[in-house]
Design an enzyme around this catalytic site. Structure first.
Site, short mmCIF file in Angstrom:
data_model
loop_
_atom_site.label_atom_id
_atom_site.label_comp_id
_atom_site.label_asym_id
_atom_site.label_seq_id
_atom_site.Cartn_x
_atom_site.Cartn_y
_atom_site.Cartn_z
NE ARG A 68 7.87 36.41 19.77
CZ ARG A 68 7.02 37.35 19.35
NH1 ARG A 68 6.12 37.05 18.44
NH2 ARG A 68 7.07 38.58 19.81
N GLY A 71 18.60 39.92 27.85
CA GLY A 71 18.44 39.83 26.39
C GLY A 71 17.43 40.83 25.86
CG HIS A 88 14.47 39.56 11.21
ND1 HIS A 88 15.55 40.27 10.78
CD2 HIS A 88 14.88 38.90 12.32
CE1 HIS A 88 16.57 40.05 11.58
NE2 HIS A 88 16.19 39.22 12.54
CE LYS A 123 14.19 42.90 13.69
NZ LYS A 123 14.14 43.00 15.14
P1 NAD Z 1 7.51 38.08 23.88
O1 NAD Z 1 6.60 39.25 23.81
O2 NAD Z 1 7.11 36.80 23.22
O3 NAD Z 1 7.83 37.73 25.44
C1 NAD Z 1 8.02 38.69 26.46
C2 NAD Z 1 7.42 38.10 27.74
O4 NAD Z 1 7.76 38.96 28.83
C3 NAD Z 1 5.88 38.01 27.68
O5 NAD Z 1 5.46 36.71 28.03
C4 NAD Z 1 5.44 39.03 28.72
O6 NAD Z 1 4.23 38.69 29.38
C5 NAD Z 1 6.63 38.99 29.68
N1 NAD Z 1 6.68 40.16 30.58
C6 NAD Z 1 6.34 41.45 30.32
N2 NAD Z 1 6.45 42.20 31.44
C7 NAD Z 1 6.87 41.37 32.42
C8 NAD Z 1 7.16 41.55 33.79
N3 NAD Z 1 7.02 42.74 34.39
N4 NAD Z 1 7.58 40.49 34.51
C9 NAD Z 1 7.70 39.27 33.94
N5 NAD Z 1 7.42 39.03 32.64
C10 NAD Z 1 7.02 40.08 31.88
O7 NAD Z 1 8.92 38.57 23.33
P2 NAD Z 1 10.19 37.70 22.89
O8 NAD Z 1 10.18 37.47 21.42
O9 NAD Z 1 10.34 36.54 23.81
O10 NAD Z 1 11.37 38.75 23.18
C11 NAD Z 1 11.55 39.31 24.46
C12 NAD Z 1 12.69 40.32 24.40
O11 NAD Z 1 13.91 39.66 24.06
C13 NAD Z 1 12.50 41.41 23.33
O12 NAD Z 1 13.03 42.62 23.83
C14 NAD Z 1 13.32 40.90 22.16
O13 NAD Z 1 13.75 41.92 21.28
C15 NAD Z 1 14.46 40.27 22.90
N6 NAD Z 1 15.21 39.24 22.16
C16 NAD Z 1 16.55 39.23 22.34
C17 NAD Z 1 17.33 38.26 21.76
C18 NAD Z 1 18.81 38.24 22.06
O14 NAD Z 1 19.53 37.35 21.57
N7 NAD Z 1 19.30 39.18 22.88
C19 NAD Z 1 16.75 37.26 20.95
C20 NAD Z 1 15.35 37.29 20.78
C21 NAD Z 1 14.59 38.28 21.39
#
Ligand code: NAD
Length: 265
Positions: free
Chosen positions: A11, A96, A153, A157
């Site tokens: 995402r 992140g 949310h 979540k």
């Molecule tokens: P998501 O599950 O949609 O995406 C995660 C992606 O990482 C997936 O496509 C997965 O295949 C990939 N991935 C997993 N292992 C991997 C690897 N070894 N190498 C490369 N890619 C790999 O999750 P999301 O909603 O995009 O969120 C991802 C992270 O970011 C979560 O930890 C979430 O809590 C965090 N997040 C942080 C913020 C912020 O502002 N800091 C905002 C939103 C989400």
């Protein structure tokens, strides 16, 4: 600024790809996914839905092009692996990913010694400014103003209250000389009695596709102040991360947060 997006098909990854394409201060140098991802080999721009980027999604970091910053929104174990790669290649890192345990965090910091890093549980500029305002308000208004934090949310979540709501509680409690562990009130059900002075109450709503809403209220006699943030699009996190990446271009090695990036440290 040449950026690598790890977790490109996620995402946040797809939102980052679109935001990179829209900005003129950066361009895409690489897109990384996990080895068994069905998106490996696709054009990153087509994956994100904006047309050809000319950069293919790879599953092996060693096949990534030259870059300045590695942006990681994946999962803790993957981020730890990527930290080794970034340190070896002397790449700045923007992290992140959330959900690290304490030992994982220590290991992450150890692996990234010598690298400029920004890590934040919430990269939205608005949320970080909200944290700053909450800290000021909590310090200026005495305990006759009750603090209540409401967060909402989407239905997917899994944790509650959100990390951002907890961060708001922590800065508010800290400004009043307390730890959130002692001031926080997380459950109210049944005959709970009158509200205890100095506590910080939390309310949690889950439903539908709400991206993320937080409201910290200071409720006094005859008035209520609210510091409210509404995220309507993940672009607020992605653009915050890209802002942090461009700030990192001029920083020495170190572990920074968004307060430093925004000059609020
Ligand atoms: P998501 O599950 O949609 O995406 C995660 C992606 O990482 C997936 O496509 C997965 O295949 C990939 N991935 C997993 N292992 C991997 C690897 N070894 N190498 C490369 N890619 C790999 O999750 P999301 O909603 O995009 O969120 C991802 C992270 O970011 C979560 O930890 C979430 O809590 C965090 N997040 C942080 C913020 C912020 O502002 N800091 C905002 C939103 C989400």
């Amino acid at each position: 600024m040449r950026v690598i997006i790890a977790g490109a098909a996620g995402r946040m990854g797809k939102t980052l790809l679109r935001c990179v394409a829209e900005r003129d201060d950066c361009f895409l140098a690489g897109a990384l996914e996990r080895p068994d991802s069905p998106y490996v080999g696709l054009d990153a721009g087509e994956l994100a839905g904006y047309g050809r980027a000319g950069v293919k999604v790879v599953d092996d970091a060693n096949r990534l092009g030259e870059a300045d910053v590695f942006i990681d929104f994946t999962q803790p174990k993957a981020t730890l692996d990527h930290a080794l790669f970034a340190a070896n290649r002397r790449l700045r890192m923007v992290i992140g990913t959330t959900g690290f345990g304490e030992r994982q965090l220590n290991e992450l910091r150890r692996r990234l010694e010598g690298v400029p890093v920004v890590m934040a549980a919430n990269f939205s500029l608005g949320v970080n400014l909200a944290l700053f305002l909450i800290e000021k308000a909590a310090a200026m208004l005495d305990e006759s103003y009750d603090i209540e934090i409401l967060e909402m949310h989407h239905r997917h979540k899994v944790d509650a209250p959100s990390g951002t709501a907890l961060a708001m509680g922590q800065v508010a409690a800290g400004a009043r000389g307390k730890a959130l562990e002692e001031a926080g009130e997380f459950v109210r059900h049944g005959i709970v009695g009158p509200r205890e002075r100095g506590t910080i109450g939390f309310s949690v709503i889950r439903g539908g596709d709400i991206v993320g809403e937080h409201s910290t209220m200071f409720i006094g006699q005859g008035e209520r102040l609210e510091v409210r943030h509404v995220a309507t699009d993940r672009a607020c996190f992605a653009n915050g991360a890209l802002h942090a990446a461009s700030w990192l271009m001029h920083q020495p090695a170190g572990f920074y947060d968004m307060r430093s990036v925004l000059g609020m440290a």
